[in-house]
Motif scaffolding. Structure first.
Motif, PDB file in Angstrom:
ATOM      1  N   MET A  96      35.407  38.163  41.794  1.00 59.66           N
ATOM      2  CA  MET A  96      35.744  38.457  40.396  1.00 59.66           C
ATOM      3  C   MET A  96      36.422  39.807  40.320  1.00 59.66           C
ATOM      4  N   ILE A  97      37.199  39.995  39.267  1.00 56.89           N
ATOM      5  CA  ILE A  97      37.805  41.292  38.999  1.00 56.89           C
ATOM      6  C   ILE A  97      37.570  41.662  37.544  1.00 56.89           C
ATOM      7  N   CYS A  98      37.362  42.959  37.298  1.00 60.73           N
ATOM      8  CA  CYS A  98      37.241  43.522  35.954  1.00 60.73           C
ATOM      9  C   CYS A  98      38.217  44.687  35.865  1.00 60.73           C
ATOM     10  N   GLN A  99      38.977  44.749  34.764  1.00 58.02           N
ATOM     11  CA  GLN A  99      40.046  45.737  34.662  1.00 58.02           C
ATOM     12  C   GLN A  99      40.113  46.357  33.271  1.00 58.02           C
ATOM     13  N   ALA A 100      40.590  47.596  33.242  1.00 59.26           N
ATOM     14  CA  ALA A 100      41.068  48.223  32.016  1.00 59.26           C
ATOM     15  C   ALA A 100      42.587  48.319  32.149  1.00 59.26           C
ATOM     16  N   ALA A 120      39.225  40.381  32.638  1.00 55.06           N
ATOM     17  CA  ALA A 120      38.256  39.888  33.618  1.00 55.06           C
ATOM     18  C   ALA A 120      38.638  38.479  34.029  1.00 55.06           C
ATOM     19  N   GLY A 121      38.233  38.111  35.255  1.00 58.78           N
ATOM     20  CA  GLY A 121      38.519  36.753  35.694  1.00 58.78           C
ATOM     21  C   GLY A 121      38.028  36.494  37.102  1.00 58.78           C
ATOM     22  N   ARG A 139      43.058  35.687  35.049  1.00 59.47           N
ATOM     23  CA  ARG A 139      42.577  36.863  34.318  1.00 59.47           C
ATOM     24  C   ARG A 139      42.797  36.655  32.819  1.00 59.47           C
ATOM     25  N   CYS A 140      41.745  36.903  32.037  1.00 58.68           N
ATOM     26  CA  CYS A 140      41.807  36.782  30.580  1.00 58.68           C
ATOM     27  C   CYS A 140      41.899  38.181  29.975  1.00 58.68           C
ATOM     28  N   TYR A 141      42.825  38.339  29.013  1.00 57.76           N
ATOM     29  CA  TYR A 141      43.127  39.640  28.417  1.00 57.76           C
ATOM     30  C   TYR A 141      42.590  39.696  26.991  1.00 57.76           C
ATOM     31  N   TYR A 142      41.700  40.669  26.762  1.00 57.70           N
ATOM     32  CA  TYR A 142      41.151  40.895  25.426  1.00 57.70           C
ATOM     33  C   TYR A 142      41.714  42.205  24.877  1.00 57.70           C
ATOM     34  N   HIS A 153      45.976  34.617  28.923  1.00 56.55           N
ATOM     35  CA  HIS A 153      45.426  34.669  30.284  1.00 56.55           C
ATOM     36  C   HIS A 153      46.527  34.337  31.271  1.00 56.55           C
ATOM     37  N   ARG A 154      46.296  34.771  32.531  1.00 48.64           N
ATOM     38  CA  ARG A 154      47.353  34.750  33.539  1.00 48.64           C
ATOM     39  C   ARG A 154      46.853  34.111  34.836  1.00 48.64           C
TER      40      ARG A 154
END
Length: 235
Positions: A96-100, A120-121, A139-142, A153-154
């Motif tokens: 999994m990845i979590c990003q700002a 995150a995704g 990855r889903c973008y909020y 999402h990408r």
């Protein structure tokens, strides 16, 4: 270009495979020359990418990535973006990845619009004998600044093959709407072909070709081409 993954070495043991390498190189170069000639009238952009990563454990890492995009035949900067990423691998190839994510884009009116996202995704990676490494990612973008909410999402697929210190990576990324406000759910596609060179233990250089296609109002597609350079540091 948002997350960078470079595959480990793949060992070719047969004499046939070694003899086939020059032919494969000629085919790849010829295909790139044909692409350049075909898309000569479209806009050519330059994307500059810089990234740094640090392993926290054998299965987790943090990284930072910054990009600048230049349009109008590489003469006008119009996108600045930054990612801060935490990634973790689980068992059986899953992760999994979590990003700002921070993005600043110049509009058609000349104004700059800044957007902030939480991302995150999941990821899945598997080694394919002889071929190389396959990675699947979504990855889903909020969006966290106004208007807040799910944006897009990408999904992306990577195929990479490493020989010694050189890695060839091919990937395709879709961009799909989550907001319900765009006229088309599938509104962007990016194709990448990138060559990475691990110059030193802590330094990786890369150069690549990007083709981006965007869905326009009538349902057709508008495309441009890009040349990307990458500089990465691992510590």
């Amino acid at each position: 270009m948002d997350t960078i993954t470079v595959a480990g070495p793949v060992h070719y043991r047969s004499h046939t495979s070694r003899r086939a390498r020059p032919l494969r190189s000629i085919v790849i170069v010829s295909a790139l020359l044909v692409a350049v000639a075909t898309f000569a009238e479209e806009d050519w952009q330059y994307w500059s990418t810089w990234f740094a990563s640090h392993s926290l454990t054998e299965k987790s890492a943090v990284s930072a990535l910054a990009e600048v995009y230049f349009r109008k035949d590489m003469s006008d900067d119009y996108v600045y973006s930054e990612y801060i990423t935490y990634s973790r691998q689980f068992d059986r190839g899953f992760g999994m990845i979590c990003q700002a994510y921070f993005e600043s884009v110049e509009t058609a009116d000349g104004d700059w619009v800044g957007t902030r996202f939480l991302v995150a995704g999941p990821t899945y990676t598997v080694d394919i004998p002889i071929v190389g490494k396959l990675k699947l990612e979504d990855r889903c973008y909020y969006r966290i600044n106004s208007p807040a909410g799910w944006d897009y999402h990408r999904p992306r697929v990577y195929l990479s093959c490493a020989v010694g210190n050189v890695t060839l990576m091919l990937s395709n990324e879709l961009r799909l709407d989550l907001s319900g406000e765009r006229p088309h759910d599938f509104y962007r596609n990016r194709l990448y072909a990138t060559v990475f060179w691990k110059m030193a233990e802590t330094l990786t250089l890369g150069v690549g070709y990007v083709r981006q296609s965007d869905r326009v109002a009538d349902g057709g597609w508008s495309s441009f081409n890009g040349v990307q350079t990458l500089v990465g540091v691992t510590f």
